[in-house]
Design an enzyme around this catalytic site. Structure first.
Site, mmCIF file in Angstrom:
data_model
loop_
_atom_site.group_PDB
_atom_site.id
_atom_site.type_symbol
_atom_site.label_atom_id
_atom_site.label_comp_id
_atom_site.label_asym_id
_atom_site.label_seq_id
_atom_site.Cartn_x
_atom_site.Cartn_y
_atom_site.Cartn_z
ATOM 1 C CD GLN A 125 41.298 41.878 37.323
ATOM 2 O OE1 GLN A 125 40.912 41.976 38.476
ATOM 3 N NE2 GLN A 125 42.442 42.391 36.915
ATOM 4 C CD1 TRP A 153 48.774 49.776 30.181
ATOM 5 C CD2 TRP A 153 49.560 50.879 31.957
ATOM 6 N NE1 TRP A 153 49.677 50.690 29.737
ATOM 7 C CE2 TRP A 153 50.176 51.391 30.801
ATOM 8 C CE3 TRP A 153 49.892 51.424 33.198
ATOM 9 C CZ2 TRP A 153 51.113 52.412 30.840
ATOM 10 C CZ3 TRP A 153 50.823 52.446 33.241
ATOM 11 C CH2 TRP A 153 51.424 52.927 32.077
ATOM 12 C CB VAL A 154 44.179 46.021 33.614
ATOM 13 C CG1 VAL A 154 43.082 45.286 34.375
ATOM 14 C CG2 VAL A 154 44.062 47.528 33.818
ATOM 15 C CB ALA A 155 45.591 41.069 36.055
ATOM 16 C CB SER A 160 44.115 38.604 39.032
ATOM 17 O OG SER A 160 44.280 39.056 40.375
ATOM 18 C CG HIS A 162 43.790 40.131 44.088
ATOM 19 N ND1 HIS A 162 43.692 40.501 45.410
ATOM 20 C CD2 HIS A 162 45.034 40.477 43.704
ATOM 21 C CE1 HIS A 162 44.824 41.060 45.807
ATOM 22 N NE2 HIS A 162 45.663 41.056 44.791
ATOM 23 C CG ASP A 169 47.225 43.524 46.917
ATOM 24 O OD1 ASP A 169 47.879 42.467 46.877
ATOM 25 O OD2 ASP A 169 46.708 44.048 45.925
ATOM 26 C CD GLU A 217 52.373 42.043 43.089
ATOM 27 O OE1 GLU A 217 52.097 42.451 41.951
ATOM 28 O OE2 GLU A 217 51.521 41.534 43.856
ATOM 29 C CG HIS A 220 49.728 39.359 46.224
ATOM 30 N ND1 HIS A 220 48.727 39.769 45.362
ATOM 31 C CD2 HIS A 220 49.558 38.023 46.377
ATOM 32 C CE1 HIS A 220 47.992 38.722 45.010
ATOM 33 N NE2 HIS A 220 48.481 37.646 45.616
#
Ligand SMILES: [Zn+2]
Length: 246
Positions: A125, A153-155, A160, A162, A169, A217, A220
């Site tokens: 990440q 654009w990116v966590a 996150s 994740h 996902d 989402e 997710h």
């Protein structure tokens, strides 16, 4: 409105990324444990300036309910045992058996679920986020401006779920784009209806965007265990509400 536009932009780009990786991995989605286990621990973001992070509430007394979002970063003391699936994805071992059951049952009933993302390392990440910052700096943005743009654009690393290893996902093989159209696929409809029976919840529902802080989402899923998943399903709350009102 601005937040909504930003969300849509981010989703489109992520969709492309996952679509490409999904194509590369297509055909290798049957779940089989092939590897040993890996131990990971959560780390605080390297730089939290301007990230919106206000509090680290740590690991929940019931670890499967540990909350990670923009306001509550990955607990520094988080540890989990990862199991590697045969498509290269990794998940928390506590979710493995229920996930296997859910996927087996879905396939036996004729559906085509495909796991396109699961555990992500903090380092991954961080790398993705820093690459995004560099791309903006090359376009002439200042360091600060580039960070703000990249976060759209990116966590931001550490925010996150994740990174917990408890989030997945899952898409339909027929439609691997992370878009709202997922909710129309028979596979996704089956997952949304039955996931709680296997300990999973749809983490970012359409009617809870203002509470989760994340747009809808319909792909997710978060593992919380069967008892909590059933309670969340029956009460119609999201994880933030459930954790706050236990
Ligand atoms: Zn996700």
């Amino acid at each position: 409105m601005r937040a909504h536009r930003i969300y849509k932009k981010r989703r489109r780009r992520n969709s492309l990324r996952y679509f490409v990786s999904g194509m590369v991995l297509a055909g290798a989605a049957i779940l089989v444990v092939i590897g040993g286990t890996v131990f990971v621990s959560g780390k605080r973001p390297k730089d939290e300036k301007g990230s919106g992070i206000s509090e680290n509430i740590g690991v929940d007394s019931d670890e499967l309910l540990t909350l990670v979002n923009a306001e509550h970063p990955m607990p520094s003391e988080w540890q989990c045992e990862l199991v590697q699936l045969n498509n290269g994805q990794n998940i928390d071992s506590r979710a493995y058996e229920d996930l296997q059951q859910m996927m087996d049952t879905a396939r036996a009933e004729g559906y085509d679920p495909y796991i396109c993302s699961s555990w992500r390392s903090h380092e991954t990440q961080v790398r993705l986020f820093e690459e995004e910052i560099q791309s903006y700096k090359k376009q002439g943005y200042s360091e600060r401006e580039a960070e703000v743009q990249a976060a759209q654009w990116v966590a931001v690393p550490g925010t996150s779920e994740h990174e917990l290893g408890l989030a997945l996902d899952i898409v339909s093989v027929e439609n691997q784009r992370l878009e709202e159209s997922q909710e129309n696929t028979p596979t996704q409809q089956w997952l949304m209806e039955h996931c709680y029976e296997y300990g999973f919840i749809l983490r970012y529902p359409k009617d809870k965007e203002d509470i989760t802080g994340i747009g809808y989402e319909p792909w997710h899923y978060r593992y919380v265990g069967q008892d909590h998943a059933r309670a969340i399903h029956e009460s119609g709350v999201c994880l933030e509400e459930y954790v706050a009102h236990r």
